[in-house]
Design a protein around this motif. Structure first.
Motif, PDB file in Angstrom:
ATOM      1  N   ARG A   1       0.822  -1.213   0.000  1.00 46.67           N
ATOM      2  CA  ARG A   1       0.000   0.000   0.000  1.00 46.67           C
ATOM      3  C   ARG A   1       0.857   1.264   0.000  1.00 46.67           C
ATOM      4  NH1 ARG A   1      -3.331   0.442   5.289  1.00 46.67           N
ATOM      5  NH2 ARG A   1      -1.307   1.225   6.014  1.00 46.67           N
ATOM      6  N   GLU A   2       1.986   1.216   0.721  1.00 45.09           N
ATOM      7  CA  GLU A   2       2.833   2.394   0.846  1.00 45.09           C
ATOM      8  C   GLU A   2       3.865   2.524  -0.270  1.00 45.09           C
ATOM      9  OE1 GLU A   2       2.236   4.670   3.168  1.00 45.09           O
ATOM     10  OE2 GLU A   2       0.544   3.385   3.794  1.00 45.09           O
ATOM     11  N   LEU A   3       4.252   1.412  -0.888  1.00 43.10           N
ATOM     12  CA  LEU A   3       5.394   1.436  -1.810  1.00 43.10           C
ATOM     13  C   LEU A   3       5.052   1.127  -3.262  1.00 43.10           C
ATOM     14  CD1 LEU A   3       7.981  -0.463   0.450  1.00 43.10           C
ATOM     15  CD2 LEU A   3       7.721   2.018   0.181  1.00 43.10           C
ATOM     16  N   ALA A   4       4.020   0.333  -3.515  1.00 46.97           N
ATOM     17  CA  ALA A   4       3.700  -0.037  -4.902  1.00 46.97           C
ATOM     18  C   ALA A   4       3.053   1.132  -5.643  1.00 46.97           C
ATOM     19  CB  ALA A   4       2.772  -1.247  -4.919  1.00 46.97           C
ATOM     20  N   ARG A   5       3.169   1.119  -6.952  1.00 43.53           N
ATOM     21  CA  ARG A   5       2.508   2.139  -7.757  1.00 43.53           C
ATOM     22  C   ARG A   5       0.996   2.027  -7.609  1.00 43.53           C
ATOM     23  NH1 ARG A   5       5.430   2.550 -13.590  1.00 43.53           N
ATOM     24  NH2 ARG A   5       3.244   3.021 -14.077  1.00 43.53           N
ATOM     25  N   ALA A   6       0.329   3.151  -7.680  1.00 41.75           N
ATOM     26  CA  ALA A   6      -1.125   3.161  -7.512  1.00 41.75           C
ATOM     27  C   ALA A   6      -1.831   2.422  -8.636  1.00 41.75           C
ATOM     28  CB  ALA A   6      -1.625   4.600  -7.424  1.00 41.75           C
ATOM     29  N   ASP A   7      -1.198   2.347  -9.807  1.00 45.02           N
ATOM     30  CA  ASP A   7      -1.833   1.698 -10.951  1.00 45.02           C
ATOM     31  C   ASP A   7      -1.405   0.237 -11.107  1.00 45.02           C
ATOM     32  OD1 ASP A   7       0.763   2.132 -11.672  1.00 45.02           O
ATOM     33  OD2 ASP A   7       0.321   3.011 -13.641  1.00 45.02           O
ATOM     34  N   ALA A   8      -0.781  -0.359 -10.091  1.00 47.62           N
ATOM     35  CA  ALA A   8      -0.377  -1.770 -10.155  1.00 47.62           C
ATOM     36  C   ALA A   8      -1.623  -2.644 -10.233  1.00 47.62           C
ATOM     37  CB  ALA A   8       0.457  -2.126  -8.931  1.00 47.62           C
ATOM     38  N   ARG A   9      -1.642  -3.561 -11.201  1.00 47.48           N
ATOM     39  CA  ARG A   9      -2.823  -4.391 -11.424  1.00 47.48           C
ATOM     40  C   ARG A   9      -2.531  -5.893 -11.427  1.00 47.48           C
ATOM     41  NH1 ARG A   9      -4.568  -0.448 -10.013  1.00 47.48           N
ATOM     42  NH2 ARG A   9      -6.052   1.001 -10.999  1.00 47.48           N
TER      43      ARG A   9
ATOM     44  N   VAL B   1      -5.532  -3.895  -1.017  1.00 46.42           N
ATOM     45  CA  VAL B   1      -4.854  -2.589  -1.048  1.00 46.42           C
ATOM     46  C   VAL B   1      -4.559  -2.132  -2.477  1.00 46.42           C
ATOM     47  CG1 VAL B   1      -3.835  -2.906   1.238  1.00 46.42           C
ATOM     48  CG2 VAL B   1      -2.564  -3.641  -0.788  1.00 46.42           C
ATOM     49  N   ARG B   2      -4.756  -2.993  -3.450  1.00 51.84           N
ATOM     50  CA  ARG B   2      -4.616  -2.643  -4.853  1.00 51.84           C
ATOM     51  C   ARG B   2      -5.700  -3.333  -5.662  1.00 51.84           C
ATOM     52  NH1 ARG B   2      -2.066   0.794  -3.090  1.00 51.84           N
ATOM     53  NH2 ARG B   2      -0.036   1.649  -3.717  1.00 51.84           N
ATOM     54  N   ALA B   3      -6.179  -2.660  -6.698  1.00 49.61           N
ATOM     55  CA  ALA B   3      -7.261  -3.195  -7.526  1.00 49.61           C
ATOM     56  C   ALA B   3      -6.696  -4.184  -8.539  1.00 49.61           C
ATOM     57  CB  ALA B   3      -7.994  -2.053  -8.237  1.00 49.61           C
ATOM     58  N   LEU B   4      -6.432  -5.386  -8.075  1.00 53.61           N
ATOM     59  CA  LEU B   4      -5.828  -6.398  -8.943  1.00 53.61           C
ATOM     60  C   LEU B   4      -6.820  -6.892  -9.995  1.00 53.61           C
ATOM     61  CD1 LEU B   4      -3.980  -8.601  -6.272  1.00 53.61           C
ATOM     62  CD2 LEU B   4      -3.037  -6.710  -7.625  1.00 53.61           C
ATOM     63  N   THR B   5      -6.264  -7.245 -11.155  1.00 53.78           N
ATOM     64  CA  THR B   5      -7.083  -7.829 -12.211  1.00 53.78           C
ATOM     65  C   THR B   5      -6.585  -9.209 -12.636  1.00 53.78           C
ATOM     66  OG1 THR B   5      -5.740  -6.739 -13.924  1.00 53.78           O
ATOM     67  CG2 THR B   5      -7.708  -5.560 -13.111  1.00 53.78           C
ATOM     68  N   ARG B   6      -5.346  -9.537 -12.248  1.00 54.06           N
ATOM     69  CA  ARG B   6      -4.772 -10.794 -12.735  1.00 54.06           C
ATOM     70  C   ARG B   6      -3.719 -11.292 -11.752  1.00 54.06           C
ATOM     71  NH1 ARG B   6      -0.947 -11.251 -17.997  1.00 54.06           N
ATOM     72  NH2 ARG B   6      -1.061 -13.503 -18.389  1.00 54.06           N
ATOM     73  N   VAL B   7      -3.674 -12.613 -11.555  1.00 55.66           N
ATOM     74  CA  VAL B   7      -2.685 -13.235 -10.678  1.00 55.66           C
ATOM     75  C   VAL B   7      -1.942 -14.305 -11.451  1.00 55.66           C
ATOM     76  CG1 VAL B   7      -2.316 -14.576  -8.564  1.00 55.66           C
ATOM     77  CG2 VAL B   7      -4.088 -12.799  -8.623  1.00 55.66           C
ATOM     78  N   LEU B   8      -0.620 -14.251 -11.394  1.00 59.18           N
ATOM     79  CA  LEU B   8       0.246 -15.257 -12.006  1.00 59.18           C
ATOM     80  C   LEU B   8       0.939 -16.025 -10.892  1.00 59.18           C
ATOM     81  CD1 LEU B   8       1.892 -12.940 -14.689  1.00 59.18           C
ATOM     82  CD2 LEU B   8      -0.035 -14.494 -15.032  1.00 59.18           C
ATOM     83  N   VAL B   9       1.053 -17.339 -11.049  1.00 55.48           N
ATOM     84  CA  VAL B   9       1.637 -18.146  -9.977  1.00 55.48           C
ATOM     85  C   VAL B   9       2.669 -19.120 -10.521  1.00 55.48           C
ATOM     86  CG1 VAL B   9      -0.293 -19.790 -10.134  1.00 55.48           C
ATOM     87  CG2 VAL B   9       1.149 -19.744  -8.091  1.00 55.48           C
ATOM     88  N   SER B  10       3.787 -19.211  -9.811  1.00 53.76           N
ATOM     89  CA  SER B  10       4.833 -20.186 -10.115  1.00 53.76           C
ATOM     90  C   SER B  10       5.059 -21.047  -8.881  1.00 53.76           C
ATOM     91  CB  SER B  10       6.145 -19.490 -10.503  1.00 53.76           C
ATOM     92  OG  SER B  10       6.002 -18.761 -11.705  1.00 53.76           O
TER      93      SER B  10
ATOM     94  N   ARG C   1       8.137   5.377  -2.197  1.00 57.44           N
ATOM     95  CA  ARG C   1       8.539   5.426  -3.606  1.00 57.44           C
ATOM     96  C   ARG C   1       8.718   6.890  -4.016  1.00 57.44           C
ATOM     97  NH1 ARG C   1       8.210   2.364  -8.165  1.00 57.44           N
ATOM     98  NH2 ARG C   1       7.445   0.612  -6.931  1.00 57.44           N
ATOM     99  N   ILE C   2       9.855   7.188  -4.640  1.00 50.15           N
ATOM    100  CA  ILE C   2      10.130   8.557  -5.062  1.00 50.15           C
ATOM    101  C   ILE C   2      10.220   8.690  -6.582  1.00 50.15           C
ATOM    102  CG2 ILE C   2      11.284   9.189  -2.908  1.00 50.15           C
ATOM    103  CD1 ILE C   2      13.945   8.637  -4.213  1.00 50.15           C
ATOM    104  N   ASP C   3      10.103   7.564  -7.287  1.00 51.79           N
ATOM    105  CA  ASP C   3      10.181   7.577  -8.747  1.00 51.79           C
ATOM    106  C   ASP C   3       9.274   6.470  -9.268  1.00 51.79           C
ATOM    107  OD1 ASP C   3      10.857   7.235 -11.455  1.00 51.79           O
ATOM    108  OD2 ASP C   3      12.905   7.939 -11.122  1.00 51.79           O
ATOM    109  N   PRO C   4       8.369   6.750 -10.200  1.00 55.34           N
ATOM    110  CA  PRO C   4       7.466   5.712 -10.714  1.00 55.34           C
ATOM    111  C   PRO C   4       8.181   4.564 -11.414  1.00 55.34           C
ATOM    112  CG  PRO C   4       7.287   7.719 -12.017  1.00 55.34           C
ATOM    113  CD  PRO C   4       8.098   8.065 -10.819  1.00 55.34           C
ATOM    114  N   ARG C   5       9.442   4.786 -11.864  1.00 57.21           N
ATOM    115  CA  ARG C   5      10.183   3.726 -12.530  1.00 57.21           C
ATOM    116  C   ARG C   5      11.099   2.963 -11.574  1.00 57.21           C
ATOM    117  NH1 ARG C   5      10.332   3.344 -17.752  1.00 57.21           N
ATOM    118  NH2 ARG C   5      12.454   2.490 -17.711  1.00 57.21           N
ATOM    119  N   GLN C   6      11.044   3.310 -10.334  1.00 57.18           N
ATOM    120  CA  GLN C   6      11.909   2.697  -9.335  1.00 57.18           C
ATOM    121  C   GLN C   6      11.358   1.335  -8.887  1.00 57.18           C
ATOM    122  OE1 GLN C   6      12.108   4.923  -5.586  1.00 57.18           O
ATOM    123  NE2 GLN C   6      14.316   5.032  -5.931  1.00 57.18           N
TER     124      GLN C   6
END
Length: 484
Positions: free
Chosen positions: A278-286, A307-316, A441-446
């Motif tokens: 919630r504190e570190l991931a990008r707001a648009d993480a899906r 804490v994020r509006a997920l649309t897809r889950v990948l599992v290994s 997070r201080i940079d969206p590409r970080q």
């Protein structure tokens, strides 16, 4: 002569009680009876008495008549419990708050008779024993018998037992996430006492027993988790990890509740990752990529999707079958699209959760995309890791606690050994971000990383939450340790 019945092995009883011979202290009564107010407790006891016969022999009518006459001649007994919510509120009649209860709600006859007699004497002599008794009880001391008898009147020692199923019904994920977030902030602001875990390895056995005590100032939480990790248990058909948690009264140290530690650990660990996400991931993480198909993996799906509006889950997973089964569970339980994936695709998700017992890296650094957030919670020893050094070196790294991570987090310590990371490169604790002392997070590409090895204060506040919920929902089983 009939065939002898084979005894039930005690270790098979999921409640920790012998299935073939219950301990006399075990009282299968609702928590509401334990935690109710004085008036509610009296009503509950009267209802229980009306439903079944008295546990004592003889005429119940005659017993009630005699008890009524004795009560009329007695002065009220001052309460011995001032700081213990549980014991004070288990009373069945005014003036007898300090007497332990039998299974049907009746107090011990001998203790009741002596207490009534001595209370009357004290009342007549106008002796102020109330404050002295309360002070003695506060320090868990034996309260001396006023008449100087050899046998003292002791405080009852009771606790609530909560099973894994009880915890699953009591703890909703959002509440645990909020409690864990508050605990992170309390730790980083110096409002907890959280020593590093202490462990012993029994000579001749392949295992370790760990103790994790903690005290949190707000919300007031005091307790300890006992964890055993015996890797040889798999061939015995037993769990590798076993644990229990004991929550104590903050003022007196008296045990309040004993609960399953496995569920507690799983839900609070995943809630910690959710707070970090919630504190570190990008707001648009899906998209969420999960490494692992066990209990921690499932809890991470449940908490992170809150804490994020997920649309897809990948599992290994360690096998295609396990990954496929896990993906089916995700869709059935959450409604999210889920599918088994190769490690390359799972590593490329917006949010990555490493929840494995692997001793070597499972996340592929070259496939982690800019702007991703990674939670690593599986490795908790200096020699094991789930993240490669190259990934740690390029990320902005946060931890649950500096002390724990820098002494036990192999993901970081091994990267230091490889010469690609330094202790000073750890940005800080998640609690410091919550307090506003550090930016997240201080940079969206970080790339951001949350590394956790487990923290006792997370157990303490989650256990406290479960205890409070148990009182609200009348859940659990009362156990009296000093039953004869």
């Amino acid at each position: 002569m009939g065939r002898a019945r084979a005894p039930t092995p005690r270790w098979l009883d999921p409640r920790g009680l012998a299935a073939d011979r219950p301990h006399p202290g075990h009282q299968p009564v609702a928590a509401r009876r334990l935690l109710a107010g004085p008036g509610e407790a009296r009503e509950a006891q009267r209802a229980a008495a009306a439903q079944g016969p008295s546990v004592r022999g003889g005429s119940s009518h005659r017993g009630r008549t005699q008890r009524s006459r004795r009560r009329a001649r007695r002065a009220p007994v001052p309460s011995l419990q001032q700081g213990s919510r549980i014991l004070h509120q288990r009373s069945t009649a005014v003036g007898r708050d300090d007497l332990p209860l039998r299974d049907r709600g009746g107090s011990r006859r001998s203790d009741r008779w002596r207490a009534g007699r001595d209370a009357a004497r004290t009342h007549w002599r106008r002796a102020g024993v109330h404050a002295a008794a309360a002070a003695a009880a506060r320090f868990s001391a034996t309260v001396p018998h006023p008449a100087g008898r050899r046998r003292p009147l002791r405080r009852a020692s009771i606790a609530l037992l909560l099973t894994r199923g009880d915890l699953a019904r009591l703890l909703d994920y959002s509440s645990v996430i909020d409690a864990v977030g508050a605990a992170f902030a309390a730790y980083s602001s110096g409002r907890t006492q959280t020593p590093l875990r202490v462990g012993v390895e029994p000579p001749g056995a392949e295992g370790v027993l760990l103790a994790m005590p903690c005290a949190v100032a707000e919300p007031r939480s005091l307790g300890a988790k006992i964890v055993s990790v015996f890797r040889g248990n798999a061939v015995r058909g037993l769990p590798t990890v076993n644990s229990i948690y004991v929550l104590s009264d903050y003022e007196t140290g008296a045990p309040l509740v004993i609960m399953d530690g496995g569920y507690l650990t799983a839900v609070r660990t995943a809630a910690g990752s959710a707070v970090a996400t919630r504190e570190l991931a990008r707001a648009d993480a899906r998209t969420l990529g999960v490494f692992g198909t066990g209990v921690q993996a499932r809890f991470h799906v449940e908490t992170i999707r809150r804490v994020r509006a997920l649309t897809r889950v990948l599992v290994s997973g360690t096998s295609a079958d396990k990954a496929h089964e896990f993906a089916e569970w995700v869709t059935a339980a959450t409604g999210l699209a889920a599918e088994p994936a190769a490690p390359q695709a799972t590593s490329a998700a917006d949010i990555v959760a490493a929840c494995t017992t692997s001793a070597t890296p499972v996340v592929l650094a070259e496939h982690v995309r800019d702007g991703a957030h990674v939670n690593a919670v599986g490795a908790f020893t200096p020699t094991t890791r789930e993240l490669p050094s190259q990934l740690v070196a390029r990320a902005r790294v946060f931890v649950d606690t500096r002390a724990g991570a820098l002494s036990e987090a192999g993901d970081l310590l091994l990267a230091i050994q490889d010469g690609q990371f330094t202790l000073s490169s750890v940005v800080g604790e998640v609690g410091e971000v919550l307090l506003g002392a550090l930016p997240g997070r201080i940079d969206p590409r970080q790339v951001t990383i949350y590394k956790s090895v487990g923290a006792a204060f997370l157990d303490a506040v989650t256990a406290r939450l479960a205890f409070e919920k148990a009182g609200e929902k009348a859940t659990g089983t009362v156990y009296e340790f000093d039953a004869e």
